[in-house]
Design an enzyme around this catalytic site. Structure first.
Site, PDB file in Angstrom:
ATOM      1  N   LYS A  17       0.831  -1.218   0.000  1.00 53.76           N
ATOM      2  CA  LYS A  17       0.000   0.000   0.000  1.00 53.76           C
ATOM      3  C   LYS A  17       0.857   1.257   0.000  1.00 53.76           C
ATOM      4  O   LYS A  17       0.525   2.239  -0.649  1.00 53.76           O
ATOM      5  CB  LYS A  17      -0.875   0.050   1.262  1.00 53.76           C
ATOM      6  N   LYS A 186      -8.554 -15.717  -8.695  1.00 50.17           N
ATOM      7  CA  LYS A 186      -9.754 -15.789  -7.860  1.00 50.17           C
ATOM      8  C   LYS A 186     -10.166 -14.398  -7.360  1.00 50.17           C
ATOM      9  O   LYS A 186      -9.356 -13.675  -6.764  1.00 50.17           O
ATOM     10  CB  LYS A 186      -9.485 -16.709  -6.662  1.00 50.17           C
ATOM     11  N   CYS A 381      26.831   6.154  10.818  1.00 48.05           N
ATOM     12  CA  CYS A 381      26.394   6.209  12.219  1.00 48.05           C
ATOM     13  C   CYS A 381      27.220   5.222  13.049  1.00 48.05           C
ATOM     14  O   CYS A 381      28.396   5.466  13.270  1.00 48.05           O
ATOM     15  CB  CYS A 381      24.891   5.982  12.319  1.00 48.05           C
ATOM     16  N   LEU A 382      26.661   4.093  13.471  1.00 47.26           N
ATOM     17  CA  LEU A 382      27.482   3.133  14.218  1.00 47.26           C
ATOM     18  C   LEU A 382      28.710   2.752  13.381  1.00 47.26           C
ATOM     19  O   LEU A 382      29.789   2.528  13.926  1.00 47.26           O
ATOM     20  CB  LEU A 382      26.662   1.882  14.565  1.00 47.26           C
ATOM     21  N   GLN A 385      31.340   5.196  13.988  1.00 47.32           N
ATOM     22  CA  GLN A 385      31.888   4.995  15.329  1.00 47.32           C
ATOM     23  C   GLN A 385      32.866   3.812  15.333  1.00 47.32           C
ATOM     24  O   GLN A 385      33.937   3.874  15.945  1.00 47.32           O
ATOM     25  CB  GLN A 385      30.743   4.776  16.325  1.00 47.32           C
ATOM     26  N   HIS A 515      22.608   9.878   8.796  1.00 48.17           N
ATOM     27  CA  HIS A 515      22.082   8.852   7.889  1.00 48.17           C
ATOM     28  C   HIS A 515      21.775   9.456   6.516  1.00 48.17           C
ATOM     29  O   HIS A 515      20.633   9.833   6.248  1.00 48.17           O
ATOM     30  CB  HIS A 515      20.809   8.231   8.479  1.00 48.17           C
ATOM     31  N   GLU A 517      21.413   8.046   3.782  1.00 43.50           N
ATOM     32  CA  GLU A 517      20.505   7.215   2.983  1.00 43.50           C
ATOM     33  C   GLU A 517      19.059   7.711   3.066  1.00 43.50           C
ATOM     34  O   GLU A 517      18.262   7.456   2.169  1.00 43.50           O
ATOM     35  CB  GLU A 517      20.604   5.747   3.399  1.00 43.50           C
TER      36      GLU A 517
HETATM   37  N1  GLN Z   1      24.139   2.948  18.531  1.00 43.59           N
HETATM   38  C1  GLN Z   1      24.761   4.138  18.056  1.00 43.59           C
HETATM   39  C2  GLN Z   1      24.295   5.372  18.811  1.00 43.59           C
HETATM   40  O1  GLN Z   1      23.283   5.369  19.443  1.00 43.59           O
HETATM   41  C3  GLN Z   1      24.529   4.327  16.576  1.00 43.59           C
HETATM   42  C4  GLN Z   1      23.105   4.553  16.231  1.00 43.59           C
HETATM   43  C5  GLN Z   1      22.851   4.350  14.775  1.00 43.59           C
HETATM   44  O2  GLN Z   1      23.649   3.752  14.068  1.00 43.59           O
HETATM   45  N2  GLN Z   1      21.713   4.814  14.302  1.00 43.59           N
HETATM   46  O3  GLN Z   1      24.954   6.372  18.748  1.00 43.59           O
END
Ligand code: GLN
Length: 543
Positions: A17, A186, A381-382, A385, A515, A517
């Protein structure tokens, strides 16, 4: 005044949807109309922020910091209209609002009930901030007949009556299954689903029938007859080769024309489909292909990384190449699986966002592999890190480098963010703060170093990107990390929060705290993804 298109689903869930709503909105937009799509979710969570990606797929974050359903990602990718907090409401949020009001005494004397209080709240949500729009598409999550979705069905029934005649229509998405043994499609499930809907007072104007085989004219007429709609308003929706082929396909089946007809609009311009034609041309005629290894945690469910999956493909569209994605479970590297065997065939390695310690050593080992082998690396993000922890351990001599997310550490290269500036002012958090909706969420600006790799990629020094994280790279480790070659090339405007790291001496090595993306679109691929895939194309020529 905006017109409303209410979209419900029947027979089974997962009929797409959201994609259907996004594609219809794109078609109306291609005819010059201003559109916005909204999603009602019948579950009782206040937002999907605390739900597992395994359960619910990705949490999509908007510019204004809402944690929303992943369908809002489709809406943005198809229309380019930035979604807002006010575009996604769950039943949990509706009840939370009402109960808070009841406790304040706002309903003093009254009995608070589903009708009218809950339905009024839903209607207020549907109609808020719609002045500058031609069409508001409201998608109701779930399937007709669910107990949970009843208040939403009742609310749209009422709204249809409240609005002037011709101001709203109902589109019902159903399934026409193919029974192989009988060799037949069907129509009965569709008939039952529409009967269920009409028993709630909703007569659909248009039926969108998902089917795996072409719908013969006779079946179309039968559905029309039994479901009380015109045969032309029974739109076959055959499975598409790609989600970006859906707007063209629905247009060819007459969906947008039927919608306009149902509203009595006869003077709309024909849609300009160049945008979708170009996307499909690029997709169907690639000039090469690359393979990207995504080393993550939620690799069992594609929806968990929905936007990432799409953004990588957009990077492929920008470079006219097909992008094959290999989803790799980081934990396997901790259980003895040979990392080099898995990663050597990759033309790029991406470590995406994630939460928790599980699989982290596998991710760090993947960063190391990419760094040492000069393979394009993208950390999100992670993932950024992990790139910083890898850099600290293996290029800056900080052997115990870790993040406080994984437990106490003597070398918190990544630590809990306790203070930051937002549009609403200073935000403060502690380790004890509630988990729901308390991360650094939504769009924040960043300043890029003038001659950095990323400034070149963006073609700008000031950017804004969406965040969703609780931890941050600790800027006090900047010196040792930079001496190890990992340059902090993007910072928050006040210079305190690292936003981007890069290795200028590497083929392509970028880590971002946000992010990217979430903002990529097929007709406007995100520059970081376009550039990463370009680097992967170069890599593919080397191996
Ligand atoms: N866990 C990590 C944090 O809280 C990264 C979060 C994530 O990748 N969205 O900073």
């Amino acid at each position: 005044m905006a017109r409303y298109i209410f979209i419900t689903g029947g027979v089974v869930s997962s009929l797409g949807k959201g994609l259907m709503a996004a594609s219809l909105a794109a078609l109306l937009q291609a005819r010059g109309f201003r559109v916005r799509i909204r999603k009602f979710d019948p579950y009782l969570n206040v937002d999907p922020g605390t739900m597992s990606p395994y359960q619910h797929g990705e949490v999509y974050v908007t510019d204004d910091g809402a944690e929303t359903d992943l369908d809002l990602g489709h809406y943005e990718r198809f229309t380019g209209v930035s979604a807002r907090q006010s575009d996604n409401v769950t039943q949990g949020r509706v009840y939370q609002t009402i109960i808070q009001r009841e406790r304040r005494g706002d309903y003093l004397g009254a009995t608070v009930q589903v009708i009218p209080h809950v339905t009024d709240e839903i209607k207020a949500f549907a109609t808020a901030d719609t002045e500058d729009l031609d069409f508001v598409l409201c998608e109701i999550g779930g399937t007709v007949g669910d107990i949970e979705s009843l208040p939403f069905m009742e609310a749209i029934r009422q709204l249809h009556n409240d609005l002037d005649r011709g101001q709203s229509i109902f589109v019902h998405v159903t399934l026409v299954p193919y029974i192989a043994a009988a060799g037949e499609l069907k129509t009965k499930p569709t008939q039952h689903s529409v009967r269920e809907l009409t028993s709630l007072g909703i007569q659909p104007d248009i039926l969108l029938c998902r089917c795996e085989h072409p719908l013969p004219e006779s079946e179309r007429r039968k559905i029309a007859l039994f479901c009380n709609v015109r045969p032309e308003a029974v739109i076959p929706a055959l499975d598409a080769s790609s989600i970006y082929a859906v707007p063209q396909q629905y247009h060819a089946e007459g969906l947008d024309a039927e919608v306009l007809r149902a509203f009595g609009i006869s003077d709309a311009p024909a849609p300009t489909m160049e945008r979708w034609d170009d996307i499909m041309d690029r997709q169907l005629n690639p000039e090469g292909e690359v393979t990207i290894g995504v080393v993550g945690k939620y690799v069992g469910l594609l929806d968990a990384y929905k936007s990432l999956h799409e953004a990588l493909h957009h990077g492929g569209l920008a470079n006219r190449v097909k992008v094959n994605i290999k989803w790799i479970d980081a934990e396997l590297f901790e259980k003895g699986e040979d990392l080099a065997v898995s990663l050597e065939p990759m033309h790029g390695i991406l470590v995406p966002g994630g939460f928790g310690v599980r699989g982290s050593e596998g991710k760090i080992a993947s960063v190391r592999f990419a760094r040492e082998r000069n393979v394009p690396f993208f950390g999100i993000c992670l993932g950024m890190q992990m790139a910083c922890i890898e850099g600290a351990r293996n290029t800056a001599g900080i052997a115990d480098a870790s993040t406080t997310e994984f437990g106490e550490t003597s070398e918190p290269v990544v630590g809990l963010i306790t203070e930051w500036m937002s549009k609403e002012g200073l935000q403060q958090r502690t380790a004890e703060t509630d988990l729901g909706g308390t991360m650094r969420l939504g769009a924040y600006p960043a300043k890029l170093t003038g001659n950095s790799v990323v400034a070149g990629i963006y073609g700008a020094n000031d950017i804004s990107e969406r965040h969703r994280h609780r931890y941050e790279v600790n800027a006090s480790y900047r010196d040792p990390l930079e001496k190890g070659g990992l340059i902090f090339s993007g910072m928050s405007p006040d210079g305190t929060l690292p936003e981007i790291v890069e290795r200028p001496d590497h083929s392509w090595f970028v880590g971002v705290q946000f992010h990217p993306e979430l903002k990529s679109k097929p007709f406007d691929p995100h520059p970081l993804f376009a550039s990463f895939i370009e680097a992967a194309v170069k890599q593919s020529r080397l191996v």
